[in-house]
Design a protein around this motif. Structure first.
Motif, mmCIF file in Angstrom:
data_model
loop_
_atom_site.group_PDB
_atom_site.id
_atom_site.type_symbol
_atom_site.label_atom_id
_atom_site.label_comp_id
_atom_site.label_asym_id
_atom_site.label_seq_id
_atom_site.Cartn_x
_atom_site.Cartn_y
_atom_site.Cartn_z
ATOM 1 N N ARG A 177 14.318 45.722 35.668
ATOM 2 C CA ARG A 177 12.922 45.257 36.092
ATOM 3 C C ARG A 177 12.647 43.743 35.603
ATOM 4 N N GLU B 211 6.032 44.435 42.531
ATOM 5 C CA GLU B 211 7.080 44.752 42.961
ATOM 6 C C GLU B 211 7.179 45.256 44.495
ATOM 7 N N GLN C 276 17.158 40.964 33.931
ATOM 8 C CA GLN C 276 18.252 40.588 35.102
ATOM 9 C C GLN C 276 19.166 39.463 34.502
ATOM 10 N N HIS D 12 16.830 43.291 46.368
ATOM 11 C CA HIS D 12 18.152 43.894 46.246
ATOM 12 C C HIS D 12 18.030 45.387 46.310
ATOM 13 N N ARG D 13 16.897 46.211 45.893
ATOM 14 C CA ARG D 13 16.753 47.481 46.334
ATOM 15 C C ARG D 13 16.792 47.772 47.590
ATOM 16 N N ARG E 229 13.808 42.319 42.419
ATOM 17 C CA ARG E 229 14.306 43.715 42.268
ATOM 18 C C ARG E 229 13.959 44.568 43.610
ATOM 19 N N GLY F 243 20.180 48.400 48.419
ATOM 20 C CA GLY F 243 20.874 49.654 47.827
ATOM 21 C C GLY F 243 21.440 49.054 46.423
ATOM 22 N N ILE F 244 20.918 47.918 45.776
ATOM 23 C CA ILE F 244 21.522 47.256 44.623
ATOM 24 C C ILE F 244 20.392 47.610 43.518
ATOM 25 N N ASP F 245 20.770 48.460 42.417
ATOM 26 C CA ASP F 245 19.873 48.707 41.252
ATOM 27 C C ASP F 245 19.791 47.559 40.430
ATOM 28 N N VAL F 246 18.749 47.017 40.030
ATOM 29 C CA VAL F 246 18.523 45.804 39.395
ATOM 30 C C VAL F 246 17.430 46.135 38.286
#
Length: 173
Positions: free
Chosen positions: A98, A74, A103, A89-90, A86, A93-96
């Motif tokens: 694993r 990742e 998802q 998105h991270r 992941r 700032g978007i927590d997704v």
């Protein structure tokens, strides 16, 4: 001029963008958004922001084309399919979650006729459970990390392998 009266230039640009976005909208629109009590301007601003975020997700994923596949990866050194989702998105700032299945469970469902850039596509590539995820980029294309020995690549929804395995779509933003 509005700027001379102290209104920040950012607000002027945003208002202009919302105006132009509204001008480009179709005359008839099915409302699927917030309740009628929310002003149309607020609703348009949210739709505009979501469209921008989805496009940013798609562009960031496209910047990773050619990155090697690495099971459990990742990071830019290597990705598996859910790790790619992941990571992108991270960055925004978007927590997704694993895994692909996590998802899929977390995503808000999106109909295939309403796909937009940044949406996720879920596939059943092994048996009856969702086992693969990709990022939709628009115009019938998606980006994914396919398997060991390959790199992050761009495919089309009418791909002979992936089309019959498409299980659904969702959104995490």
């Amino acid at each position: 001029m509005l700027h001379d009266r102290g209104l920040p230039m950012v607000l002027i640009v945003l208002a202009g963008g919302l105006f132009l976005q509204g001008c480009a909208s179709p005359a008839e629109r099915t409302r699927t958004g917030p309740p009628a009590a929310v002003s149309p301007l607020a609703s348009s601003a949210r739709e505009f922001a979501a469209a921008g975020l989805g496009s940013e997700i798609a562009m960031r994923a496209m910047s990773l084309l050619g990155t090697p596949y690495h099971y459990g990866g990742e990071a830019p050194g290597g990705f598996d399919c859910s790790g790619l989702v992941r990571f992108v998105h991270r960055q925004l700032g978007i927590d997704v979650p694993r895994t692909t299945l996590e998802q899929y469970s977390a995503a808000d469902p999106v109909g295939l006729e309403q796909l937009a850039p940044g949406d996720l596509l879920f596939f059943k590539t092994r048996g009856t459970r969702v086992s693969h995820v990709a990022i939709y980029t628009g115009e019938g294309r998606f980006i994914h990390a396919p398997q060991t020995g390959r790199t992050v690549e761009l495919r089309t929804l009418d791909d002979a392998y992936y089309r019959p395995r498409l299980a659904g779509a969702g959104r995490l933003f």
